[in-house]
Motif scaffolding. Structure first.
Motif, PDB file in Angstrom:
ATOM      1  N   ALA A   1       0.791  -1.091   0.070  1.00  0.00           N
ATOM      2  CA  ALA A   1      -0.001  -0.188  -0.019  1.00  0.00           C
ATOM      3  C   ALA A   1       0.901   1.352  -0.077  1.00  0.00           C
ATOM      4  O   ALA A   1       1.872   1.345   0.758  1.00  0.00           O
ATOM      5  CB  ALA A   1      -0.959  -0.106   1.151  1.00  0.00           C
TER       6      ALA A   1
ATOM      7  N   GLU B   1      -6.058   2.939  -3.309  1.00  0.00           N
ATOM      8  CA  GLU B   1      -5.464   1.151  -3.506  1.00  0.00           C
ATOM      9  C   GLU B   1      -6.280   0.482  -4.212  1.00  0.00           C
ATOM     10  O   GLU B   1      -5.992  -0.591  -4.782  1.00  0.00           O
ATOM     11  CB  GLU B   1      -5.532   0.686  -1.895  1.00  0.00           C
TER      12      GLU B   1
ATOM     13  N   GLU C   1      -5.635   0.638   7.832  1.00  0.00           N
ATOM     14  CA  GLU C   1      -4.181   0.034   8.076  1.00  0.00           C
ATOM     15  C   GLU C   1      -4.264  -0.567   9.549  1.00  0.00           C
ATOM     16  O   GLU C   1      -4.461   0.425  10.336  1.00  0.00           O
ATOM     17  CB  GLU C   1      -3.138   0.920   7.428  1.00  0.00           C
TER      18      GLU C   1
ATOM     19  N   ASN D   1      -0.774  -0.933  11.117  1.00  0.00           N
ATOM     20  CA  ASN D   1       0.566  -0.646  10.813  1.00  0.00           C
ATOM     21  C   ASN D   1       1.702  -1.312  12.037  1.00  0.00           C
ATOM     22  O   ASN D   1       1.331  -1.372  13.277  1.00  0.00           O
ATOM     23  CB  ASN D   1       1.345   1.041  10.855  1.00  0.00           C
TER      24      ASN D   1
ATOM     25  N   SER E   1      -3.295  -3.688   5.208  1.00  0.00           N
ATOM     26  CA  SER E   1      -4.136  -2.678   4.758  1.00  0.00           C
ATOM     27  C   SER E   1      -5.272  -3.412   4.127  1.00  0.00           C
ATOM     28  O   SER E   1      -5.182  -4.220   3.375  1.00  0.00           O
ATOM     29  CB  SER E   1      -3.407  -1.815   3.820  1.00  0.00           C
TER      30      SER E   1
ATOM     31  N   THR F   1      -8.939  -2.067   1.992  1.00  0.00           N
ATOM     32  CA  THR F   1      -9.565  -1.199   1.203  1.00  0.00           C
ATOM     33  C   THR F   1     -10.907  -1.388   0.378  1.00  0.00           C
ATOM     34  O   THR F   1     -10.735  -2.451  -0.398  1.00  0.00           O
ATOM     35  CB  THR F   1      -8.818  -0.037   0.304  1.00  0.00           C
TER      36      THR F   1
ATOM     37  N   THR G   1       1.613  -2.944   4.576  1.00  0.00           N
ATOM     38  CA  THR G   1       2.170  -1.656   4.690  1.00  0.00           C
ATOM     39  C   THR G   1       3.653  -1.618   5.258  1.00  0.00           C
ATOM     40  O   THR G   1       4.057  -2.751   5.826  1.00  0.00           O
ATOM     41  CB  THR G   1       1.579  -0.860   5.482  1.00  0.00           C
TER      42      THR G   1
END
Length: 412
Positions: free
Chosen positions: A299, A305, A374, A376, A385, A387, A407
């Motif tokens: 990502a 995305e 996300e 992270n 991630s 979307t 990510t």
């Protein structure tokens, strides 16, 4: 006669040496974090060591710029890289001369023979932004060859208002099958003569003098960037006459470790005969493959995305991106995963798509929306991630609207 050194003297010397070592270490880490490996007279640029994209495959080389130890009035910069898939060497070299120290005014010259992503826009005043790798670059396949000679001037009206103006002459040759209908003829490669003026205004940032240099001590928001580009037909054999106006603003509220909200608005408009190379995409980052897992990749930081590469091009567009960083999970001192909520929206259009030959794309006039999240820093800087694409450009097949990626976040 014997010389004597007191304990206090030795202690003072040790403190001085420790302080000097600490300063050198901070200096080294700061430059490394900005993408440089500093040496006495020359700072190597880590951006050129190794990268990967769909056209060049592995791209590797060396680059750098002279530092203040070499000269505070002159600078020399350059790079050379090789693409192993296209089998082509790319390079750039240039230099600058400082005209005024008080306003940090520099006159620069450069020559570049390289590739540029079609539909991308670069602001002249953008500061260096270094990543260990650029996520979108892995998936990009639409490039044009660019041979550019340019002269530019940088000037600071004050620390909060930076400007740069550039005049460039370029030969452009798309690496893909493309033609533009110009005055009844189809042009597949072309010349451009362009003038750019860019302004960066950070009205709420704070600065202090440190080590005889003015340094930014606090980034204030919002920040504003404005750029105007004009292409002149028949100047140095230029084929096109068009203009572009680009704008960006970034606003942040809070802090990343204590709940941060970030809003980024980017907008642009062109007028006149504008080839595909200089139109706009909305920074898509989805590979054109069948299944969700086949599209699994990295990502980006500010990319759409779920939007497929080369799906949309516009001669006027606006994107808005909203991010909210929830407080990190304080699992341990060194393990603090963080959830980021994301929504992105793009709106655009194009007047005469039929002028662009041998390529098919859509507009953004119905409005493009995606949302997701996300997680992270799950392990060694890596995260996940997810979307989802909905609204005006929702696709019939459910899985085609989903982007699942990892990510990567590391900071020095």
């Amino acid at each position: 006669m014997f010389a004597t050194v007191s304990y206090a003297q030795k202690s003072s010397e040790n403190v001085f040496e420790t302080t000097q070592d600490s300063i050198k270490k901070r200096y080294f880490i700061k430059h490394l974090g900005n993408g440089y490996l500093p040496t006495k007279y020359f700072n190597f640029d880590l951006r050129y060591l190794i990268k990967y994209n769909q056209y060049e495959g592995i791209r590797s080389g060396l680059g750098g710029i002279t530092n203040d130890q070499f000269s505070e009035k002159y600078r020399i910069n350059g790079y050379g890289v090789y693409g192993f898939r296209d089998g082509r060497f790319k390079y750039s070299f240039g230099g600058g001369f400082r005209l005024a120290k008080e306003t940090n005014t520099w006159l620069n010259l450069s020559y570049t023979d390289d590739l540029q992503e079609t539909g991308s826009t670069k602001f002249l005043t953008d500061g260096r932004f270094f990543q260990f790798f650029e996520p979108r670059l892995l998936n990009i396949d639409l490039f044009h060859k660019l041979v550019t000679k340019s002269v530019s001037i940088e000037h600071e009206f004050n620390p909060k208002l930076l400007t740069e103006a550039q005049f460039a002459v370029s030969n452009i040759n798309p690496t893909y099958d493309y033609g533009y209908v110009l005055d009844g003829n189809i042009v597949s490669s072309f010349h451009l003569s362009t003038a750019n003026v860019s302004l960066q205004w950070n009205p709420f940032s704070k600065f202090e003098v440190s080590e005889n240099k003015l340094k930014e001590t606090k980034k204030g928001y919002p920040q504003f960037t404005l750029q105007y580009t004009k292409s002149f037909k028949d100047v140095f054999k230029s084929d096109f006459n068009f203009s572009k106006l680009d704008f960006r603003t970034v606003y942040k509220i809070g802090s990343e470790n204590n709940g941060l909200s970030e809003i980024t608005l980017v907008s642009g408009i062109t007028n006149g005969n504008t080839p595909l190379t200089h139109l706009y995409h909305a920074y898509p980052n989805n590979i054109n493959k069948e299944t969700v897992m086949q599209r699994f990749s990295v990502a980006g930081l500010n990319s759409f995305e779920t939007m497929y590469f080369n799906e949309f091009f516009s001669d006027k567009f606006t994107t808005v991106q909203l991010k909210h960083y929830i407080n990190p999970f304080n699992i341990s001192e060194h393990y603090k995963p963080q959830v980021v909520l994301i929504t992105r929206y793009a709106l655009g259009d194009i007047k005469q798509p039929e002028l662009h030959q041998n390529i098919t794309f859509g507009s953004l006039k119905k409005g493009y929306t995606e949302s997701g999240f996300e997680i992270n820093k799950l392990l060694f800087g890596f995260g996940l991630s997810f979307t989802y694409r909905y609204g005006g450009y929702h696709l019939p097949e459910l899985s085609d609207n989903i982007a699942f990626k990892f990510t990567f976040n590391v900071s020095l």
